[in-house]
Design a protein around this motif. Structure first.
Motif, PDB file in Angstrom:
ATOM      1  N   TYR A 194      24.155  50.452  33.436  1.00 39.62           N
ATOM      2  CA  TYR A 194      23.107  51.060  34.248  1.00 39.62           C
ATOM      3  C   TYR A 194      23.039  52.559  33.966  1.00 39.62           C
ATOM      4  N   ILE A 195      21.821  53.078  33.848  1.00 44.76           N
ATOM      5  CA  ILE A 195      21.600  54.501  33.562  1.00 44.76           C
ATOM      6  C   ILE A 195      20.616  55.060  34.582  1.00 44.76           C
ATOM      7  N   GLN A 196      20.995  56.165  35.206  1.00 47.74           N
ATOM      8  CA  GLN A 196      20.092  56.882  36.117  1.00 47.74           C
ATOM      9  C   GLN A 196      19.845  58.275  35.554  1.00 47.74           C
ATOM     10  N   MET A 197      18.594  58.685  35.514  1.00 50.11           N
ATOM     11  CA  MET A 197      18.253  60.041  35.111  1.00 50.11           C
ATOM     12  C   MET A 197      17.423  60.685  36.214  1.00 50.11           C
ATOM     13  N   ILE A 198      17.823  61.877  36.645  1.00 49.23           N
ATOM     14  CA  ILE A 198      17.029  62.675  37.584  1.00 49.23           C
ATOM     15  C   ILE A 198      16.645  63.968  36.873  1.00 49.23           C
ATOM     16  N   ARG A 199      15.368  64.251  36.832  1.00 41.10           N
ATOM     17  CA  ARG A 199      14.868  65.443  36.142  1.00 41.10           C
ATOM     18  C   ARG A 199      14.040  66.263  37.119  1.00 41.10           C
ATOM     19  N   VAL A 200      14.263  67.594  37.143  1.00 38.20           N
ATOM     20  CA  VAL A 200      13.521  68.491  38.028  1.00 38.20           C
ATOM     21  C   VAL A 200      12.883  69.594  37.189  1.00 38.20           C
ATOM     22  N   THR A 201      11.594  69.794  37.393  1.00 40.82           N
ATOM     23  CA  THR A 201      10.867  70.863  36.704  1.00 40.82           C
ATOM     24  C   THR A 201      10.119  71.691  37.753  1.00 40.82           C
ATOM     25  N   PRO A 202       9.840  72.975  37.468  1.00 38.48           N
ATOM     26  CA  PRO A 202       9.147  73.827  38.445  1.00 38.48           C
ATOM     27  C   PRO A 202       7.778  73.267  38.820  1.00 38.48           C
ATOM     28  N   VAL A 203       7.403  73.457  40.081  1.00 37.49           N
ATOM     29  CA  VAL A 203       6.120  72.946  40.567  1.00 37.49           C
ATOM     30  C   VAL A 203       4.957  73.558  39.798  1.00 37.49           C
ATOM     31  N   PRO A 236       6.089  65.072  43.692  1.00 40.00           N
ATOM     32  CA  PRO A 236       5.509  66.333  43.215  1.00 40.00           C
ATOM     33  C   PRO A 236       6.221  67.569  43.753  1.00 40.00           C
ATOM     34  N   LEU A 237       6.764  67.464  44.979  1.00 34.17           N
ATOM     35  CA  LEU A 237       7.523  68.578  45.555  1.00 34.17           C
ATOM     36  C   LEU A 237       8.681  67.984  46.353  1.00 34.17           C
ATOM     37  N   ASP A 238       9.885  68.264  45.874  1.00 31.68           N
ATOM     38  CA  ASP A 238      11.079  67.685  46.491  1.00 31.68           C
ATOM     39  C   ASP A 238      12.263  68.571  46.119  1.00 31.68           C
ATOM     40  N   SER A 239      13.431  68.217  46.611  1.00 29.39           N
ATOM     41  CA  SER A 239      14.646  68.944  46.254  1.00 29.39           C
ATOM     42  C   SER A 239      15.716  67.956  45.813  1.00 29.39           C
ATOM     43  N   TYR A 240      16.664  68.452  45.031  1.00 26.66           N
ATOM     44  CA  TYR A 240      17.749  67.631  44.516  1.00 26.66           C
ATOM     45  C   TYR A 240      19.023  68.457  44.522  1.00 26.66           C
ATOM     46  N   ASP A 241      20.067  67.927  45.148  1.00 24.17           N
ATOM     47  CA  ASP A 241      21.372  68.583  45.138  1.00 24.17           C
ATOM     48  C   ASP A 241      22.157  68.090  43.935  1.00 24.17           C
ATOM     49  N   ARG A 293       9.224  69.531  41.011  1.00 15.82           N
ATOM     50  CA  ARG A 293       8.801  68.140  40.740  1.00 15.82           C
ATOM     51  C   ARG A 293      10.054  67.346  40.376  1.00 15.82           C
ATOM     52  N   VAL A 294      10.374  66.323  41.157  1.00 17.88           N
ATOM     53  CA  VAL A 294      11.602  65.558  40.951  1.00 17.88           C
ATOM     54  C   VAL A 294      11.234  64.152  40.487  1.00 17.88           C
ATOM     55  N   GLU A 295      11.793  63.766  39.346  1.00 18.47           N
ATOM     56  CA  GLU A 295      11.574  62.428  38.787  1.00 18.47           C
ATOM     57  C   GLU A 295      12.909  61.685  38.753  1.00 18.47           C
ATOM     58  N   ARG A 296      12.887  60.457  39.234  1.00 18.38           N
ATOM     59  CA  ARG A 296      14.094  59.635  39.270  1.00 18.38           C
ATOM     60  C   ARG A 296      13.807  58.327  38.536  1.00 18.38           C
ATOM     61  N   PHE A 297      14.607  58.032  37.517  1.00 18.11           N
ATOM     62  CA  PHE A 297      14.427  56.830  36.707  1.00 18.11           C
ATOM     63  C   PHE A 297      15.745  56.066  36.615  1.00 18.11           C
ATOM     64  N   THR A 298      15.660  54.742  36.541  1.00 23.99           N
ATOM     65  CA  THR A 298      16.855  53.939  36.264  1.00 23.99           C
ATOM     66  C   THR A 298      16.513  52.869  35.236  1.00 23.99           C
ATOM     67  N   TRP A 299      17.538  52.510  34.452  1.00 27.62           N
ATOM     68  CA  TRP A 299      17.410  51.447  33.457  1.00 27.62           C
ATOM     69  C   TRP A 299      18.646  50.551  33.495  1.00 27.62           C
ATOM     70  N   ARG A 300      18.449  49.308  33.102  1.00 22.88           N
ATOM     71  CA  ARG A 300      19.568  48.406  32.853  1.00 22.88           C
ATOM     72  C   ARG A 300      19.577  48.086  31.371  1.00 22.88           C
ATOM     73  N   VAL A 301      20.753  48.106  30.764  1.00 23.39           N
ATOM     74  CA  VAL A 301      20.879  47.864  29.334  1.00 23.39           C
ATOM     75  C   VAL A 301      21.897  46.756  29.086  1.00 23.39           C
ATOM     76  N   GLN A 302      21.811  46.166  27.926  1.00 27.46           N
ATOM     77  CA  GLN A 302      22.801  45.181  27.504  1.00 27.46           C
ATOM     78  C   GLN A 302      23.992  45.947  26.944  1.00 27.46           C
TER      79      GLN A 302
END
Length: 300
Positions: free
Chosen positions: A150-159, A36-41, A60-69
């Motif tokens: 492999y796919i990583q997505m990091i998304r940051v939105t204002p608190v 809910p409250l974090d930082s990302y460089d 607000r920092v969200e971190r997601f990963t996926w594996r694909v064929q």
């Protein structure tokens, strides 16, 4: 009719609307971490020999990963459709690079990466993208360890902004491509959306798109039989690994029979332990890839 699953991710495009971000068929979410409250460089340029230029963002920092064929797809082929979709949602690309141009090894280890086995980055085969939309920022990191991508997505939105909805995976039925095409073309395919508890043979609750596709394929091709083959990494003795891999293949067979109504005489289950690795067992990423169940097409 061939049935396959298409994976759709719903990503917030505004306070009241959502847009679709489509991943390749067979995508499997590996991790989700929300702070809910974090930082990302967020990197804003390549590693310049001394430092990595970054923009520190808080919220607000969200971190997601996926594996694909990924098959024979390049990292650009994996990234390009995602880039098109986020730009269509109003994001501006502020920085994008491929492995060597990013700074290779130095960039990889200077930027944030979700730990293995949830994310894998090949030092010479990855791509990175950073984008902004007002106060929102988003980055994508894509790499490969064939046959997986492999796919990583990091998304940051204002608190203080309205909380974005969670990413939702929806499965819909389509008529072409994907897992079944690979099965028909190659004679075997990895069922890489399955999950088992570490060291156990119990199959997760699911549902698993690959099993629905396999059941549909058998229903549409009544003369076809399949073998389910379990594989492990090289941790432990061969006899123990053959037992575990056989148990996992049998668990998948039981699920197809009980949940999808597949006749037991159409599918057999075997395990061969660590005797047929996809890649080296020298790394955690390699061991993760080698633990798998494959469907093998049998000629009657």
């Amino acid at each position: 009719m061939i049935r396959i699953a298409q994976v759709i991710l719903l990503v917030l495009a505004g306070p009241l609307a959502a847009q679709d971000l489509t991943l390749p068929t067979g995508a499997r979410q590996l991790s989700e971490r929300v702070s809910p409250l974090d930082s990302y460089d967020m990197p804003t340029g390549p590693f310049d020999g001394g430092t990595l230029p970054v923009r520190q963002v808080e919220g607000r920092v969200e971190r997601f990963t996926w594996r694909v064929q990924s098959g024979s797809s390049t990292t650009l082929q994996l990234l390009a459709p995602l880039r098109e979709q986020i730009t269509a949602q109003g994001y501006d690309i502020m920085f994008e690079c491929a492995a060597k141009a990013c700074g290779g090894f130095d960039f990889r280890f200077a930027t944030e990466v979700v730990p293995t086995p949830d994310m894998y980055v090949a030092i010479q085969d990855y791509r990175f993208l950073a984008a902004t939309r007002g106060e929102d920022v988003l980055s994508l990191l894509v790499s490969r360890n064939p046959p997986s991508g492999y796919i990583q997505m990091i998304r940051v939105t204002p608190v203080d902004a309205p909380a974005p909805p969670p990413l939702v995976i929806e499965e819909t039925v389509e008529n072409s491509g994907g897992l079944l095409s690979a099965l028909a073309q190659n004679g075997h395919v990895i069922l890489d959306d399955l999950n088992f508890r570490t060291g156990e043979i119990t199959l997760g609750d699911g549902p698993f798109a690959s099993l629905a596709q396999i059941a549909g394929y058998l229903a549409d091709n009544p003369g076809t039989r399949l073998a389910l083959v379990g594989h492990t990494d090289d941790t432990g003795a061969l006899d123990a690994n053959i037992s575990v891999s056989t148990g996992r293949a049998q668990a998948v067979r039981a699920r197809l029979i009980e949940a999808y109504g597949v006749s037991g005489d159409r599918i057999e289950a075997r395990g061969i332990g660590y005797l047929a690795p996809l890649t080296s067992n020298a790394t955690p990423e390699g061991r993760d890839l080698n633990r798998r169940v494959e469907a093998v097409l049998l000629v009657n």
